[in-house]
Design a protein around this motif. Structure first.
Motif, short mmCIF file in Angstrom:
data_model
loop_
_atom_site.label_atom_id
_atom_site.label_comp_id
_atom_site.label_asym_id
_atom_site.label_seq_id
_atom_site.Cartn_x
_atom_site.Cartn_y
_atom_site.Cartn_z
N ILE A 109 6.60 78.28 -40.02
CA ILE A 109 7.40 79.50 -39.60
C ILE A 109 8.88 79.07 -39.22
O ILE A 109 9.22 78.57 -37.96
N PHE B 93 12.57 80.05 -38.65
CA PHE B 93 13.45 81.31 -38.44
C PHE B 93 15.03 80.72 -38.45
O PHE B 93 15.80 81.30 -38.20
N ILE C 30 5.10 76.80 -31.92
CA ILE C 30 6.15 77.69 -31.72
C ILE C 30 7.69 76.89 -31.12
O ILE C 30 8.66 77.26 -31.40
N VAL D 92 15.98 87.07 -41.76
CA VAL D 92 15.30 88.35 -41.36
C VAL D 92 14.92 88.96 -42.77
O VAL D 92 13.65 89.37 -42.95
N LEU E 52 12.20 87.17 -44.68
CA LEU E 52 11.13 87.34 -43.98
C LEU E 52 10.23 88.88 -44.32
O LEU E 52 9.23 88.80 -44.15
N PHE F 245 8.29 97.79 -42.11
CA PHE F 245 7.98 96.58 -41.57
C PHE F 245 6.70 96.48 -40.57
O PHE F 245 5.89 95.79 -40.74
N VAL G 25 2.97 95.24 -40.89
CA VAL G 25 2.56 94.03 -40.05
C VAL G 25 1.13 94.50 -39.46
O VAL G 25 0.17 93.82 -39.29
N LEU H 44 5.24 84.43 -28.15
CA LEU H 44 6.75 84.10 -27.89
C LEU H 44 7.63 85.60 -28.13
O LEU H 44 7.38 85.81 -29.19
N PHE I 22 10.45 87.22 -29.20
CA PHE I 22 11.72 87.15 -29.46
C PHE I 22 12.79 88.59 -29.32
O PHE I 22 13.89 88.46 -29.56
N ILE J 245 0.15 84.41 -35.75
CA ILE J 245 1.56 84.46 -36.22
C ILE J 245 2.04 85.96 -36.47
O ILE J 245 3.46 85.78 -36.35
N PHE J 246 1.64 86.75 -36.91
CA PHE J 246 2.04 87.97 -37.00
C PHE J 246 2.70 88.77 -35.82
O PHE J 246 3.48 89.35 -35.78
N ILE K 135 4.45 86.74 -33.52
CA ILE K 135 5.63 86.37 -33.55
C ILE K 135 6.61 87.05 -34.39
O ILE K 135 7.75 87.51 -34.36
N VAL K 136 6.25 86.94 -35.73
CA VAL K 136 6.86 87.61 -36.75
C VAL K 136 7.19 89.27 -36.29
O VAL K 136 8.40 89.52 -36.61
N LEU K 137 6.33 89.77 -35.64
CA LEU K 137 6.67 91.03 -35.24
C LEU K 137 7.51 91.35 -34.10
O LEU K 137 8.59 92.03 -34.26
N PHE L 42 9.91 89.29 -33.82
CA PHE L 42 11.24 89.08 -34.37
C PHE L 42 11.85 90.26 -35.20
O PHE L 42 13.09 90.23 -35.06
N GLY L 43 10.96 90.51 -35.71
CA GLY L 43 11.59 91.97 -36.48
C GLY L 43 11.90 93.05 -35.58
O GLY L 43 12.78 93.62 -35.83
N LEU L 44 11.16 93.27 -34.57
CA LEU L 44 11.46 94.39 -33.65
C LEU L 44 12.73 94.03 -32.83
O LEU L 44 13.60 94.90 -32.73
N ALA M 153 15.21 92.68 -34.38
CA ALA M 153 16.23 93.07 -35.49
C ALA M 153 16.38 94.65 -35.52
O ALA M 153 17.46 95.33 -35.56
N ILE M 154 14.96 95.31 -35.28
CA ILE M 154 15.22 96.63 -35.45
C ILE M 154 15.87 97.27 -34.06
O ILE M 154 16.69 98.32 -34.27
N LEU N 183 19.43 85.05 -25.89
CA LEU N 183 18.25 84.68 -26.32
C LEU N 183 18.14 83.21 -26.77
O LEU N 183 17.23 82.46 -26.32
#
Lengths: 508, 332
Positions: free
Chosen positions: A96, A98, A199, A340, A343, A471, A475, B70, B72, B131-132, B134-136, B138-140, B142-143, B262
């Motif tokens: 992963i 970023f 991480i 992003v 991703l 998204f 997820v 984590l 983000f 994993i999801f 972290i991705v979540l 990260f995406g949130l 951005a949102i 951040l």
């Protein structure tokens, strides 16, 4: 059905060599006909759009539907390549990162800095640098003489090929140097970061990419990067790669170059994944400890994948800048947006599927372009039944309950008593009605104040919000993405059918 | 006799020595290079920055230590706190003190509520798919950034004036500063000590620390550890929001703020060691000081802000090369 007939016919061929040849040909066609069809449609896409809209395929000025959609499609294809490279890291190798935007931006920046800012020959300096590196290696490491000579010769050859002794640089030399730079960047960052666990790696890549974003925006290097305004490169592109129509058909030609690039990237990634190396990186994703125990040097394979994905991202970055309408490299290329976006495309399309990122990238980017100028008001009705905003409130309430169902479960069961499945369902329904009603009342309080009823919304304004909702839903509810779920559906069906056939054989 | 020092592992003792030597070096460099007064001002700025970073980083570290997530979105929480606080401050019709307090309270409460819904609704169902998570987040992030941009626009917001009591001037190292800077430092210190007491002197704190060690065992002892998870998540997001609101009177509100802090917080957490509270506290001061000194150095000698912008990253790389699990992290 067709498959079975074809293979049965081939089986009847007597000559073994001929049979083998026919078999591999049949496999090639049967496995790739769909992709070939897609490429054909993409190739003819400008003509199709031109036919539908009555515009020219190769106009003298960049106007008209066909010219517009050529550039949009090309940009979508380039971003699809970026998404595929991200999927290679995230979906197949479980890394992963970023900081993928770093490689994307590096492609644009290195190429066009070299193209636009180099105005004298650096061949001698480059040769001296190569010799210095070789000398340092000879003194500091225990490298064998043979390897040393190979390295020196290779380095000198590269310099002679890529750094001209005349002032300035051609575009192709600059792009090749960008690829070299990207490999170097992967090597350096990979050696530092890949030793970090999970991480730590993710955070490190994020910080690294952000640092380069800051550097690109910083005023200190204004005469190199152009700081926040970006780097303009004017008409330095070679005629063959310039998508702005100066003569006839240069945009169409560039569009076709982009398709070829896309096809090559797709095939290269597929080849990489089907090779023994590809099997190993999937094994690393599944269980790195075990892969290491078997005896694979997992660090090497991860580094290799990082370099491969980085090179693809770099080349995508170069193409992305070529297609930029204002002919500038913007620092935005290094920003989080280009981490992003791939991703999102990977997740929505399907993590670890070959076509998923492409489907999602093309669908979302072209969809946004298509709907960009559309507007709607909250009075629009959904299916001619409910006003849009009431529908939205109901949907949000349903999603809220869906996501909170684990928290709500005890309360729901208390409410439902011992009535079994139907009363539980009833309790959820009652909760949904209550929440929606509360939302409607609250909305009714708020909406007249805000005058949302009469306001006209642009789709492009709300597109990111829409993407965000998609998204979150993907997820939470569709962890395999669109293509992954689709594949699973057919595979499950086939397995069920086979099970049933087995049972039928057993029965008598 | 058992003291704090004798209870430390040798690795942590070495880390403490490293930190002390490094900070002493920074102080010595700035004193010799900038002279007494400028050095004092620089150090003051560094501590101020460190306190602000601590508010974001402590949440990040606490959440990661207990939940293994984590977050983000921590930077986005800071952003929401700042903008909502700004909005409340300007939309109320009362005295400055009331508006200021309402801004703090409103922003923190709203972000805490967002944190609660996010943990319970989105993160909790994903514990099987780390994993999801972290991705979540990260995406949130951005949102959330997008939401804030949509509602409040792209233009940066002007700093708002704090209550008159905090707006007075005082002189330190021959520089006139507003008391508000002292208030930020005080706030940071109060939170540092408050969370320390919460972790070490209360029942909930002992559950949290036990949960960091082994959540399953805590669950087995009959404690609803999931509820504690939610609580810690709320606490972390509220701390970030508090940092955001505290920033607004000092330097206004911009959309870039969230990501800036951040990154700083990530650097702090990595340097301090994931999940270690004392590490986060020490590292935020170290990072703040480094940044301030580097800024002053590049101002005086190089006429280029690049050194300042990359200094903390170089620091992070150096620490990771020396100690891959951070200064006060649990060794592998």
């Amino acid at each position: 059905m067709i498959e079975r007939t074809v293979y049965r016919t081939i089986d009847r061929i007597g000559d073994p060599a001929l049979r083998r040849a026919a078999e591999s040909l049949a496999r090639l066609v049967l496995e790739n006909w769909f992709y070939a069809l897609v490429v054909l449609v993409l190739w003819q896409f400008p003509a199709i759009v031109a036919d539908l809209s009555g515009s020219e395929v190769t106009p003298r000025r960049p106007t008209g539907e066909s010219a517009f959609w050529q550039s949009e499609m090309a940009r979508a294809l380039v971003l699809a390549c970026l998404a595929m490279s991200y999927n290679l890291l995230f979906g197949y190798n479980g890394i992963i990162s970023f900081g993928h935007a770093l490689f994307f931006g590096a492609g644009g920046y290195i190429t066009f800095i070299l193209l636009a800012r180099v105005d004298q020959s650096y061949q001698q300096e480059a040769l001296i640098a190569v010799l210095a590196v070789v000398l340092a290696l000879a003194i500091l490491t225990r490298i064998t003489a043979r390897r040393l000579v190979t390295l020196a010769l290779g380095g000198v050859l590269l310099v002679l090929l890529l750094v001209p002794n005349t002032p300035g640089m051609t575009f192709y030399q600059a792009a090749a140097l960008a690829v070299l730079g990207s490999i170097g960047l992967s090597l350096i960052s990979g050696v530092v970061t890949l030793r970090l666990r999970g991480i730590y790696f993710t955070m490190f890549t994020l910080a690294l990419a952000e640092m380069f974003f800051v550097l690109a925006k910083s005023g200190t290097f204004r005469n190199v990067t152009g700081a926040e305004d970006g780097l303009g490169f004017g008409d330095l592109l070679p005629a063959a790669l310039n998508p702005t129509p100066t003569g006839d058909g240069s945009r169409l030609q560039m569009y076709r170059v982009t398709i070829v690039f896309f096809v090559i990237v797709f095939l290269a990634i597929r080849r990489y994944l089907n090779s023994p190396v590809g099997r190993v990186i999937v094994a690393i994703r599944e269980n790195e400890e075990r892969a290491r125990t078997i005896g694979y040097n997992t660090f090497f394979y991860k580094l290799l994948t990082m370099i491969f994905a980085g090179v693809i991202a770099t080349l995508s970055g170069v193409l992305f800048v070529i297609w930029a309408t204002d002919k500038r490299v913007h620092p935005e290329m290094l920003s989080l947006k280009f981490t992003v976006d791939p991703l999102l495309h990977t997740l929505i399309g399907g993590v670890g599927t070959l076509t998923g990122p492409v489907v999602a990238a093309l669908g979302l980017i072209l969809g946004e372009t298509y709907l960009r100028n559309e507007t709607f008001t909250l009075e629009t009705e959904v299916l001619g039944l409910v006003p849009l905003w009431q529908f939205a409130v109901g949907l949000i309430a349903a999603l809220l309950i869906l996501f909170l169902r684990r928290t709500l479960r005890p309360a729901i069961h208390r409410l439902a008593g011992d009535g079994g499945r139907w009363s539980v369902l009833g309790a959820y329904l009652a909760l949904w009605i209550v929440v929606s009603a509360a939302g409607l009342v609250a909305g009714g309080q708020v909406v007249p104040d805000l005058d949302l009823q009469d306001e006209v919304f642009d789709v492009s304004d709300l597109w990111d919000l829409f993407l965000g909702i998609v998204f979150v839903i993907v997820v939470m509810l569709l962890p395999h993405g669109i293509v992954g779920t689709w594949n699973r559906f057919w595979i499950t069906r086939r397995i069920r059918r086979m099970e049933r056939a087995l049972q039928r054989e057993k029965a008598p | 006799m058992q003291t704090y020092w004798t209870n430390l592992t040798p690795q942590h003792r070495r880390s403490w020595l490293l930190v002390v030597v490094y900070v002493a070096l920074l102080l010595a460099i700035s004193w010799l290079d900038f002279g007494y007064n400028t050095a004092g001002q620089t150090v003051f700025r560094g501590i101020l920055l460190g306190m602000l970073v601590f508010l974001v980083a402590s949440g990040l570290s606490l959440i990661f230590g207990l939940l293994d997530v984590l977050n983000f979105a921590q930077g986005a929480f800071l952003l929401i706190g700042a903008y909502v606080g700004y909005d409340i401050y300007h939309s109320l019709d009362a005295s400055v003190e009331v508006r200021f307090l309402a801004a703090i309270g409103g922003g923190v409460l709203l972000v805490a509520a967002i944190g609660a819904v996010m943990e319970a609704g989105l993160i909790r169902p994903l514990y099987e798919r780390p994993i999801f998570q972290i991705v979540l987040t990260f995406g949130l992030a951005a949102i959330f950034l997008d939401f804030v941009e949509r509602i409040y626009g792209r233009n940066p917001k002007q700093p708002l004036s704090p209550p008159p009591l905090l707006n007075e001037k005082f002189t330190l190292f021959q520089q006139s500063l507003s008391v508000y800077r002292l208030f930020i430092i005080g706030l940071g210190l109060a939170m540092m000590i408050g969370v320390y007491i919460l972790l070490n002197r209360t029942r909930i704190g002992i559950i949290i620390r036990a949960g960091v060690q082994d959540p399953e065992m805590v669950q087995a002892l009959g404690i609803n550890v999931r509820r504690v998870f939610t609580l810690v998540f709320i606490l972390g997001s509220a701390l970030a929001a508090l940092g955001g609101i505290a920033l607004v009177p000092y330097q206004g509100a911009t959309l870039e703020m969230g990501n800036q802090f951040l990154i700083l917080a990530i650097v702090v957490v990595v340097i301090g060691g994931m999940g270690s509270y004392e590490g986060t506290a020490v590292a935020s001061i170290v990072v703040g000081l480094t940044r301030a000194v580097a800024e002053q150095l590049s101002l005086e000698h190089f006429d280029a802000p690049v050194l300042a912008e990359t200094s903390i990253l170089l620091l992070m790389i150096a620490v990771l090369l020396v100690q891959p699990s951070g200064l006060f992290g649990r060794g592998e």
